[in-house]
Scaffold this motif. Structure first.
Motif, mmCIF file in Angstrom:
data_model
loop_
_atom_site.group_PDB
_atom_site.id
_atom_site.type_symbol
_atom_site.label_atom_id
_atom_site.label_comp_id
_atom_site.label_asym_id
_atom_site.label_seq_id
_atom_site.Cartn_x
_atom_site.Cartn_y
_atom_site.Cartn_z
ATOM 1 N N ILE A 161 1.022 -1.233 -0.296
ATOM 2 C CA ILE A 161 -0.017 0.204 0.102
ATOM 3 C C ILE A 161 0.950 1.021 0.252
ATOM 4 C CG2 ILE A 161 -2.000 1.192 1.250
ATOM 5 C CD1 ILE A 161 -2.579 -1.540 -0.309
ATOM 6 N N HIS A 162 1.752 1.311 0.853
ATOM 7 C CA HIS A 162 2.878 2.561 1.135
ATOM 8 C C HIS A 162 3.368 2.673 -0.145
ATOM 9 C CE1 HIS A 162 3.571 3.935 5.272
ATOM 10 N NE2 HIS A 162 3.276 2.813 5.594
ATOM 11 N N THR A 163 4.198 1.581 -1.495
ATOM 12 C CA THR A 163 4.352 0.963 -1.967
ATOM 13 C C THR A 163 4.058 2.342 -3.537
ATOM 14 O OG1 THR A 163 6.288 0.069 -1.199
ATOM 15 C CG2 THR A 163 6.450 -0.149 -4.198
ATOM 16 N N ASP A 164 2.876 1.141 -3.848
ATOM 17 C CA ASP A 164 2.030 1.157 -5.356
ATOM 18 C C ASP A 164 0.861 1.115 -5.137
ATOM 19 O OD1 ASP A 164 0.876 1.663 -7.092
ATOM 20 O OD2 ASP A 164 2.155 1.006 -8.738
ATOM 21 N N HIS A 165 -0.386 1.896 -4.055
ATOM 22 C CA HIS A 165 -1.810 1.816 -3.451
ATOM 23 C C HIS A 165 -2.264 1.232 -5.037
ATOM 24 C CE1 HIS A 165 -5.597 2.885 -2.435
ATOM 25 N NE2 HIS A 165 -4.890 2.743 -1.097
ATOM 26 N N ALA A 166 -2.237 1.957 -5.724
ATOM 27 C CA ALA A 166 -2.952 1.408 -7.285
ATOM 28 C C ALA A 166 -2.841 0.066 -7.618
ATOM 29 C CB ALA A 166 -2.748 2.032 -8.698
ATOM 30 N N ALA A 167 -1.150 -0.552 -7.806
ATOM 31 C CA ALA A 167 -1.057 -1.748 -7.887
ATOM 32 C C ALA A 167 -0.927 -2.894 -7.289
ATOM 33 C CB ALA A 167 0.342 -2.027 -8.396
ATOM 34 N N ALA A 168 -1.625 -2.434 -5.683
ATOM 35 C CA ALA A 168 -1.862 -3.222 -5.184
ATOM 36 C C ALA A 168 -3.334 -3.412 -4.645
ATOM 37 C CB ALA A 168 -1.288 -2.658 -3.362
ATOM 38 N N LEU A 169 -4.134 -2.254 -5.364
ATOM 39 C CA LEU A 169 -5.693 -3.018 -5.459
ATOM 40 C C LEU A 169 -5.837 -3.499 -6.705
ATOM 41 C CD1 LEU A 169 -7.913 -2.237 -3.072
ATOM 42 C CD2 LEU A 169 -5.523 -1.268 -2.684
ATOM 43 N N ASP A 170 -5.402 -2.994 -6.895
ATOM 44 C CA ASP A 170 -5.345 -4.017 -8.947
ATOM 45 C C ASP A 170 -5.590 -5.305 -8.848
ATOM 46 O OD1 ASP A 170 -5.753 -4.154 -11.879
ATOM 47 O OD2 ASP A 170 -3.301 -4.838 -11.500
ATOM 48 N N ILE A 171 -4.447 -5.181 -7.850
ATOM 49 C CA ILE A 171 -4.297 -6.472 -6.923
ATOM 50 C C ILE A 171 -5.431 -8.016 -6.876
ATOM 51 C CG2 ILE A 171 -3.121 -9.015 -6.382
ATOM 52 C CD1 ILE A 171 -1.406 -7.162 -7.723
ATOM 53 N N ALA A 172 -6.155 -6.984 -5.689
ATOM 54 C CA ALA A 172 -6.756 -7.546 -4.509
ATOM 55 C C ALA A 172 -8.565 -6.506 -5.012
ATOM 56 C CB ALA A 172 -6.302 -6.866 -3.136
ATOM 57 N N GLY A 173 -8.524 -6.044 -5.123
ATOM 58 C CA GLY A 173 -9.994 -5.262 -5.795
ATOM 59 C C GLY A 173 -11.026 -6.178 -6.010
ATOM 60 N N LEU A 174 -12.177 -5.744 -5.701
ATOM 61 C CA LEU A 174 -12.600 -6.964 -5.727
ATOM 62 C C LEU A 174 -14.058 -6.106 -5.991
ATOM 63 C CD1 LEU A 174 -12.183 -9.783 -3.515
ATOM 64 C CD2 LEU A 174 -11.861 -9.903 -6.178
ATOM 65 N N GLY A 175 -14.122 -4.696 -6.898
ATOM 66 C CA GLY A 175 -15.953 -4.255 -7.026
ATOM 67 C C GLY A 175 -16.489 -3.621 -5.564
ATOM 68 N N ASP A 176 -17.225 -2.924 -6.031
ATOM 69 C CA ASP A 176 -18.144 -2.135 -5.683
ATOM 70 C C ASP A 176 -19.124 -3.208 -4.375
ATOM 71 O OD1 ASP A 176 -17.554 0.015 -6.627
ATOM 72 O OD2 ASP A 176 -19.003 -0.026 -6.991
ATOM 73 N N ASP A 177 -18.825 -2.730 -3.244
ATOM 74 C CA ASP A 177 -19.437 -3.532 -1.970
ATOM 75 C C ASP A 177 -20.897 -3.287 -2.270
ATOM 76 O OD1 ASP A 177 -19.675 -4.919 0.290
ATOM 77 O OD2 ASP A 177 -18.539 -3.861 1.842
ATOM 78 N N GLY A 178 -21.821 -3.886 -1.684
ATOM 79 C CA GLY A 178 -23.763 -4.210 -1.930
ATOM 80 C C GLY A 178 -24.380 -3.442 -1.304
ATOM 81 N N ASP A 179 -23.294 -2.652 -0.178
ATOM 82 C CA ASP A 179 -24.642 -1.271 0.205
ATOM 83 C C ASP A 179 -24.552 0.150 -0.016
ATOM 84 O OD1 ASP A 179 -22.052 -0.621 1.426
ATOM 85 O OD2 ASP A 179 -22.565 -1.243 3.423
ATOM 86 N N ASN A 180 -23.980 -0.128 -1.415
ATOM 87 C CA ASN A 180 -23.750 1.432 -1.525
ATOM 88 C C ASN A 180 -25.068 2.121 -2.107
ATOM 89 O OD1 ASN A 180 -21.247 1.897 -1.576
ATOM 90 N ND2 ASN A 180 -20.494 0.774 -2.997
ATOM 91 N N TYR A 181 -25.910 0.862 -2.624
ATOM 92 C CA TYR A 181 -27.389 1.579 -3.365
ATOM 93 C C TYR A 181 -27.373 2.313 -4.452
ATOM 94 C CZ TYR A 181 -29.115 -0.683 1.289
ATOM 95 O OH TYR A 181 -29.257 -1.308 2.705
ATOM 96 N N PRO A 182 -26.576 1.755 -5.585
ATOM 97 C CA PRO A 182 -26.208 2.740 -6.915
ATOM 98 C C PRO A 182 -27.710 3.155 -6.805
ATOM 99 C CG PRO A 182 -25.953 0.623 -7.005
ATOM 100 C CD PRO A 182 -26.278 0.395 -5.552
ATOM 101 N N GLN A 183 -28.555 1.598 -7.395
ATOM 102 C CA GLN A 183 -30.114 2.536 -7.365
ATOM 103 C C GLN A 183 -31.129 3.170 -7.795
ATOM 104 O OE1 GLN A 183 -29.298 0.012 -5.410
ATOM 105 N NE2 GLN A 183 -31.376 -0.492 -4.462
ATOM 106 N N ILE A 184 -30.707 3.773 -5.868
ATOM 107 C CA ILE A 184 -30.991 4.883 -5.350
ATOM 108 C C ILE A 184 -30.475 6.080 -5.828
ATOM 109 C CG2 ILE A 184 -31.185 5.934 -2.702
ATOM 110 C CD1 ILE A 184 -33.302 3.745 -3.210
ATOM 111 N N VAL A 185 -28.618 6.474 -5.861
ATOM 112 C CA VAL A 185 -28.117 7.265 -6.002
ATOM 113 C C VAL A 185 -28.699 7.569 -7.500
ATOM 114 C CG1 VAL A 185 -25.506 8.295 -6.775
ATOM 115 C CG2 VAL A 185 -26.447 7.087 -4.658
ATOM 116 N N ARG A 186 -28.863 6.587 -8.290
ATOM 117 C CA ARG A 186 -29.360 7.059 -9.849
ATOM 118 C C ARG A 186 -30.419 7.638 -9.982
ATOM 119 N NH1 ARG A 186 -26.896 1.571 -11.336
ATOM 120 N NH2 ARG A 186 -28.783 1.048 -10.874
ATOM 121 N N ARG A 187 -31.247 7.297 -8.551
ATOM 122 C CA ARG A 187 -32.801 7.812 -9.201
ATOM 123 C C ARG A 187 -32.791 8.936 -8.221
ATOM 124 N NH1 ARG A 187 -38.287 5.195 -6.771
ATOM 125 N NH2 ARG A 187 -39.906 7.054 -6.838
#
Length: 342
Positions: A161-187
């Protein structure tokens, strides 16, 4: 005085906490105070000490007083005009504090950040992984996915995370969490204009609030025990006090998938469900309003949040106190029956 005080309770997860602290140590906005409240009687002290030189850090220790009490302790030690709540298993984007800082300069209320998911450490038969998580890893990192069948391992290290945050999350990242409620934000838009239950989106995983507002509503209710609802209860009381809510999608953090407890996954899932059912019933009983009962209906998969908001609009247009009273009686009976069920 800091611009923002980051309040973070922790309890028995020093390995995951290290990633969170590493992400806070590389923030682009350095004008913040970090308050770590160790609710496990000092278990994470050594982990926290590794990052003391990197941030303006306050470390407090208490013995298993609970999540609400830990956050109230943190609020009491805060010197910032605003409080940013994070959990001890969240990896903050480098500009997380900066985006909350900017949003709070233009807001007088609650700012809800965006939540994503990541896998920092693979532990077989212990993690609440979703099918989509495995598919993402198999598609993007087939070599990592192949190892998961035969061994436990760390996908990234806190130092990454110190060295290269973006590269680390490119490996570990899995997309959005379920409790953002994007349908609410869209509406309703980021300002949640016209949405009658904005408090539902406010959880302490990624949330900033003016400290004065927290003090006005009395902080967290310490009568919630176990997992769930203490942050929703706070958000609801902030809503009832008139605080505006808005979503800030650029203020991102990543939830590290981690074991839910010391036991087998299925048992820990059942324990969380039991805690949530009990705390949700307490929430409804404490407030006894149509909107809190509609939230209970949402959790029972009986009603969408959009439908609940529309129903509240219908009730207002009808202007019938009789309808509201009948709904309250009906929902109170349903909740009591649900809580009594084996």
């Amino acid at each position: 005085m800091s611009s923002i005080s980051v309040v973070m309770p922790t309890c028995g997860k020093p390995g995951y906490l290290a990633y969170t602290l590493a992400s806070l140590s590389v923030q682009t906005d350095r004008n913040f105070q970090l308050i770590v409240v160790d609710d496990d009687d000092g278990t994470s002290r050594a982990t926290v000490q590794q990052y003391r030189a990197d941030v303006h850090l306050v470390y407090l220790s208490q013995k298993n007083a609970g999540r609400s009490a830990a956050r109230n302790t943190g609020i009491g030690a805060a010197d910032g005009d605003h409080v940013l709540f994070l959990d001890d298993d969240r990896i903050a984007a480098p500009d997380l504090v900066a985006h909350h800082h900017s949003a709070q300069r233009h807001s007088s209320g609650v700012v809800i950040g965006w939540k994503s998911r990541c896998l920092t450490s693979w532990r077989r038969d212990a993690l609440p992984m979703q099918e989509s998580d495995f598919l993402q890893l198999a598609t993007r990192h087939p070599a990592i996915a192949a190892r998961m069948a035969v061994e436990d391992f760390d996908l990234i290290a806190p130092a990454d995370i110190h060295t290269d945050h973006a590269a680390a999350l490119d490996i570990a990242g899995l997309g959005d969490d379920g409790d953002n409620y994007p349908q609410i934000v869209r509406r309703y838009g980021a300002g949640l204009t016209g949405f009658r239950l904005p408090w539902v989106l406010g959880t302490t995983a990624n949330l900033s609030v003016p400290r004065a507002l927290l003090e006005d509503v009395g902080g967290f209710d310490e009568q919630y025990h176990g997992w769930g609802m203490e942050d929703t209860d706070l958000s609801y009381r902030l809503h009832r006090a008139g605080a505006p809510f808005r979503v800030e999608p650029s203020a991102v953090n990543w939830h590290q998938i981690h074991p839910l407890g010391p036991g087998p996954l299925r048992r820990d899932l059942r324990r969380r469900e039991t805690d949530l059912t009990r705390n949700l019933a307490r929430f409804c009983d404490r407030h006894r309003t149509v909107e809190t009962y509609l939230y209970w209906r949402k959790w029972k998969s009986k009603l969408s949040l959009e439908a609940a908001s529309d129903l509240l609009d219908v009730l207002d247009r009808a202007g019938s106190d009789t309808w509201r009273a009948e709904l309250l009686d009906t929902y109170a009976t349903l909740v009591a029956t649900d809580l009594a069920a084996p």
